[in-house]
Design an enzyme around this catalytic site. Structure first.
Site, PDB file in Angstrom:
ATOM      1  N   MET A  61       5.314  -2.449   3.009  1.00  0.00           N
ATOM      2  CA  MET A  61       4.999  -3.388   1.933  1.00  0.00           C
ATOM      3  C   MET A  61       5.807  -3.089   0.682  1.00  0.00           C
ATOM      4  SD  MET A  61       1.485  -2.085   0.178  1.00  0.00           S
ATOM      5  CE  MET A  61       1.937  -3.019  -1.272  1.00  0.00           C
ATOM      6  N   CYS A  62       5.901  -4.109  -0.174  1.00  0.00           N
ATOM      7  CA  CYS A  62       6.524  -3.978  -1.491  1.00  0.00           C
ATOM      8  C   CYS A  62       5.835  -4.975  -2.416  1.00  0.00           C
ATOM      9  CB  CYS A  62       8.036  -4.189  -1.409  1.00  0.00           C
ATOM     10  SG  CYS A  62       8.509  -5.852  -0.915  1.00  0.00           S
ATOM     11  N   ARG A  63       6.535  -5.461  -3.412  1.00  0.00           N
ATOM     12  CA  ARG A  63       5.938  -6.416  -4.348  1.00  0.00           C
ATOM     13  C   ARG A  63       5.791  -7.792  -3.719  1.00  0.00           C
ATOM     14  NH1 ARG A  63       7.998 -10.007  -8.430  1.00  0.00           N
ATOM     15  NH2 ARG A  63       6.452 -10.302 -10.077  1.00  0.00           N
ATOM     16  N   GLY A  65       7.663  -8.728  -0.465  1.00  0.00           N
ATOM     17  CA  GLY A  65       8.049  -8.778   0.941  1.00  0.00           C
ATOM     18  C   GLY A  65       9.544  -8.684   1.171  1.00  0.00           C
ATOM     19  N   ILE A  90       2.328  -7.104  -2.358  1.00  0.00           N
ATOM     20  CA  ILE A  90       1.149  -6.874  -3.191  1.00  0.00           C
ATOM     21  C   ILE A  90       0.795  -8.117  -4.012  1.00  0.00           C
ATOM     22  CG2 ILE A  90       2.226  -5.888  -5.248  1.00  0.00           C
ATOM     23  CD1 ILE A  90      -0.083  -3.661  -4.921  1.00  0.00           C
TER      24      ILE A  90
END
Length: 104
Positions: A61-63, A65, A90
């Site tokens: 995951m990241c901010r 995708g 997120i």
């Protein structure tokens, strides 16, 4: 590339499924808000690849995708086949699961 939604991730967590969550954002982003995943920033993903389990599902995951997708592409070139990109990152988690989480 395989993807899962934030709803799928929530179900996995609620059921207590055995998986690893890897967060590829930077430390300052992780400090602001996180889902208790293991922090391995994108810039060091290949150096730290030994921390990523090859024997169970791994959600990256990241901010939003995008960085997680880049991490998965790099790791799949190293032989990983068990990786899932968290669609929307997120931001999607805050929008659809937990509106109290800080986003930026």
């Amino acid at each position: 590339m395989k993807e899962i939604t934030v709803e799928d991730l929530k179900k996995m967590r609620d059921k207590g499924e055995d998986f690893q969550l890897v967060d590829v954002r930077e430390d300052f982003e992780y400090q602001m808000s996180n889902l208790d995943g293991e922090l391995i920033p994108l810039g060091g993903i290949l150096i730290e690849a030994g921390k990523i389990d090859k024997n169970k599902p791994v959600v990256v995951m990241c901010r939003s995708g995008k960085r997680s997708a880049m991490a998965i592409m790099q790791l799949e070139q190293q032989g990983f086949t068990n990786l899932y990109n968290l669609k929307g990152g997120i931001l999607a988690w805050a929008d659809q699961i937990d509106p109290t989480i800080s986003v930026y």
